[in-house]
Design an enzyme around this catalytic site. Structure first.
Site, short mmCIF file in Angstrom:
data_model
loop_
_atom_site.label_atom_id
_atom_site.label_comp_id
_atom_site.label_asym_id
_atom_site.label_seq_id
_atom_site.Cartn_x
_atom_site.Cartn_y
_atom_site.Cartn_z
N ARG A 195 0.80 -1.22 0.00
CA ARG A 195 0.00 0.00 0.00
C ARG A 195 0.84 1.28 0.00
NH1 ARG A 195 -4.18 -1.03 4.72
NH2 ARG A 195 -2.17 -1.57 5.59
N LYS B 291 1.22 -18.43 6.42
CA LYS B 291 0.47 -18.68 7.64
C LYS B 291 0.26 -17.36 8.37
CE LYS B 291 2.53 -19.31 11.60
NZ LYS B 291 3.63 -18.65 12.33
N HIS C 85 7.05 -23.01 6.77
CA HIS C 85 8.49 -23.03 6.50
C HIS C 85 9.20 -24.18 7.21
CE1 HIS C 85 9.01 -20.84 10.32
NE2 HIS C 85 10.28 -21.16 10.26
N LYS D 236 12.67 -27.06 6.05
CA LYS D 236 13.90 -27.31 6.80
C LYS D 236 14.48 -28.66 6.41
CE LYS D 236 12.51 -24.68 10.90
NZ LYS D 236 13.53 -23.70 11.20
N GLU E 260 12.52 -21.55 21.79
CA GLU E 260 13.23 -20.37 21.29
C GLU E 260 13.71 -19.55 22.48
OE1 GLU E 260 11.41 -18.60 17.51
OE2 GLU E 260 9.67 -19.09 18.73
N ASP F 19 0.39 -19.91 16.83
CA ASP F 19 1.59 -19.47 16.11
C ASP F 19 2.50 -20.65 15.74
OD1 ASP F 19 3.35 -17.31 15.17
OD2 ASP F 19 4.67 -17.87 16.84
N HIS G 196 3.45 -25.63 12.54
CA HIS G 196 4.77 -26.25 12.50
C HIS G 196 4.86 -27.57 13.28
CE1 HIS G 196 5.67 -22.44 10.81
NE2 HIS G 196 5.93 -21.78 11.91
N LYS H 219 8.53 -19.25 23.80
CA LYS H 219 9.47 -18.15 23.62
C LYS H 219 10.25 -18.01 24.93
CE LYS H 219 7.62 -16.33 19.74
NZ LYS H 219 8.31 -16.63 18.49
N LYS I 231 17.74 -22.27 22.21
CA LYS I 231 17.10 -22.42 20.90
C LYS I 231 17.29 -23.88 20.52
CE LYS I 231 15.67 -21.74 16.62
NZ LYS I 231 14.29 -21.45 16.27
C1 BG6 Z 1 7.21 -18.52 12.86
C2 BG6 Z 1 6.54 -17.97 14.09
O1 BG6 Z 1 6.28 -19.17 12.05
O2 BG6 Z 1 8.21 -19.43 13.26
C3 BG6 Z 1 7.54 -17.29 14.99
O3 BG6 Z 1 5.53 -17.03 13.71
C4 BG6 Z 1 8.68 -18.23 15.31
O4 BG6 Z 1 6.94 -16.82 16.19
C5 BG6 Z 1 9.24 -18.86 14.04
O5 BG6 Z 1 9.69 -17.49 15.96
C6 BG6 Z 1 10.24 -19.94 14.40
O6 BG6 Z 1 10.88 -20.38 13.24
P1 BG6 Z 1 12.30 -21.05 13.30
O7 BG6 Z 1 12.58 -21.43 11.89
O8 BG6 Z 1 13.25 -20.02 13.85
O9 BG6 Z 1 12.19 -22.22 14.23
#
Ligand code: BG6
Length: 484
Positions: free
Chosen positions: A46, A145, A175, A179, A213, A232, A237, A337, A342
């Site tokens: 936009r 998503k 995504h 991976k 994370e 989320d 995922h 989170k 991680k």
């Molecule tokens: C995203 C979420 O789809 O995946 C995020 O919206 C999250 O909140 C992320 O941090 C995590 O992805 P990855 O690849 O870092 O595990």
């Protein structure tokens, strides 16, 4: 094998995802010569910007998010030439679609629309594309998503897009499926008969799937606070990883064979009743704590407001899959989170021996599949404790790091997925029935949380979640991986 010239149109192009993930992924693939200068990347949003200004912003973003590749300034210049920018309010009744029509002037080319806007706009954008005669038989649409916030909204989005695109032209991206470590589950399971023999309740006592994370919500607070960890991360995922891990062998790796098997897993998940939710689901929110020796604030601090939020930043779920293969194995899913590390990993805990001839019993062994931060495997077995006195056994670890083994550079998952969409390979995208089956399973949890006002348990940033998370496994006599 270079891809034929294509037109790739991104709606929502000024957003974070485009700058952090999509354009960096294209730059790297351009560098790998997977497509040529004839491809066009048409960015739509936009904001009133000139193409020059947009390219300047993109240049800065690429220097940050694809730093290695962007060092080659000649390459970067050539790549920026592929990009044009069109300011357009896709929902405005008087929106001018003329410039986009003028840009997309080769109807025989593969055309991909990537919708990275608010999901409520997916249907209306597709309707506008259709009105503007911008959908050709060679057109696909990629949906980011989240597809909805519950079953009803997901169905509405799917209906909205489905009015203008056949299902086989709709690519719903997750995504995690891009991976390497997640795709490697297919190789691990279906190219290794010795492992596949173990892959059932006969040998596996329990399965953990963790996506932890250390980051907090950062600048995404306004999205995240509406969404929460269950929507989320789990709905998409984690359930996709669960499917890849638990499904039966597909007849082939083609789109529908793979997706049919995944769907069976989703449909076999034990449905969540309110009682079941109370006993098997934990929701948490991070309070202030320490990560990597740094003090970090609480979730509400991160949101930058005074009033408390009722959104979960952590979920742990205990579930079962009602099939002959898995019926007797609890599956534990957890994500959060601001956790201690991680770490995206899967742990398959083997059953203990029925009878042991040794005076001590080490843990029965496990297979750990690491997805992030480093892909790899570790098989924990029992071995003789070396020494001359007595005979004791203890655990020994057989480890493999994919990076060391294959000595290749790992790609960002978007690199794989974007080009799969251009090539027309839907296998790693989610089919409508999968999204809807996931929501069908998730929704009772959301409803039950809302109605029963489930307590939100605090956990200090830098920990492995609320204290009750341990009790969830203790019931089955099990321990989380980090407690072993
Ligand atoms: C995203 C979420 O789809 O995946 C995020 O919206 C999250 O909140 C992320 O941090 C995590 O992805 P990855 O690849 O870092 O595990």
């Amino acid at each position: 094998n270079q891809i034929d010239p294509f037109d790739f149109v991104i709606f929502g192009a000024t957003g974070d995802l485009t700058m952090r993930k999509l354009l960096p992924a294209f730059l790297r693939r351009f560098h790998a010569q997977e497509f040529t200068e004839e491809a066009r990347l048409v960015c739509v949003a936009r904001t009133a910007l000139t193409p020059e200004k947009f390219r300047q912003q993109t240049r800065n973003a690429l220097k940050e998010f694809a730093a290695e590749t962007a060092k080659d300034t000649a390459l970067l210049d050539r790549f920026l030439e592929l990009i044009t920018y069109i300011p357009l309010d896709a929902l405005a009744p008087d929106g001018d679609w003329g410039p986009l029509q003028a840009e997309l002037n080769e109807p025989s080319r593969t055309r991909v629309y990537y919708l990275a806007t608010a999901p409520a706009l997916y249907g209306p954008i597709c309707a506008a594309l259709s009105r503007s005669a911008l959908i050709t038989p060679q057109t696909r649409v990629v949906l980011e998503k989240p597809i909805g916030v519950d079953l009803k909204s997901a169905t509405e989005i799917n209906d909205g897009v489905g009015q203008f695109f056949p299902e086989d032209a709709i690519y719903r991206i997750d995504h995690y499926l891009g991976k390497e470590g997640v795709q490697n589950l297919l190789a691990l399971r279906f190219a290794n008969p010795i492992l596949e023999k173990l892959w059932s309740s006969d040998a596996i006592a329990h399965v953990e799937i963790t996506a932890a994370e250390t980051v907090g919500v950062g600048t995404r607070g306004s999205y995240y606070d509406e969404s929460g960890a269950l929507r989320d991360m789990v709905q998409n995922h984690l359930l996709q990883v669960l499917c890849m891990l638990a499904m039966d062998a597909p007849a082939s790796l083609s789109g529908d064979d793979l997706r049919n098997e995944k769907l069976k897993v989703l449909n076999a998940l034990r449905p969540m009743t309110p009682d079941m939710v109370r006993q098997n689901v934990i929701r948490g929110q991070y309070s202030a704590g320490r990560i990597d020796d740094q003090k970090v604030g609480s979730y509400t601090d991160d949101l930058g407001r005074d009033r408390a939020s009722n959104t979960e930043t952590f979920v742990a779920i205990r579930t079962k899959i009602r099939t002959a293969r898995w019926g007797n194995t609890p599956f534990y899913l957890r994500t959060g989170k601001r956790m201690a590390a991680k770490s995206t990993e899967i742990v398959l805990q083997f059953r203990p021996q029925v009878w042991s001839i040794f005076s001590n019993t080490p843990s029965p062994g496990r297979l750990v599949i690491r997805i992030a931060p480093e892909e790899g495997l570790s098989l924990v077995l029992a071995a003789k404790d070396p020494g001359v006195g007595g005979f004791r056994v203890r655990n020994a670890d057989l480890s493999m790091s994919n990076r060391q083994q294959f000595k290749v550079t790992y790609h960002d998952s978007y690199e794989r997925l974007l080009l799969d969409a251009v090539r027309g390979n839907p296998a790693l995208f989610i089919r409508r029935d999968e999204v809807e089956a996931s929501w069908r399973w998730i929704e009772p949890i959301l409803t039950s949380w809302r109605e029963a006002q489930s307590p939100l348990e605090p956990y200090p940033a830098g920990s492995w979640g609320p204290a009750s998370t341990r009790a969830l496994l203790a019931r089955d006599g099990a321990l989380w991986h980090e407690d072993m």
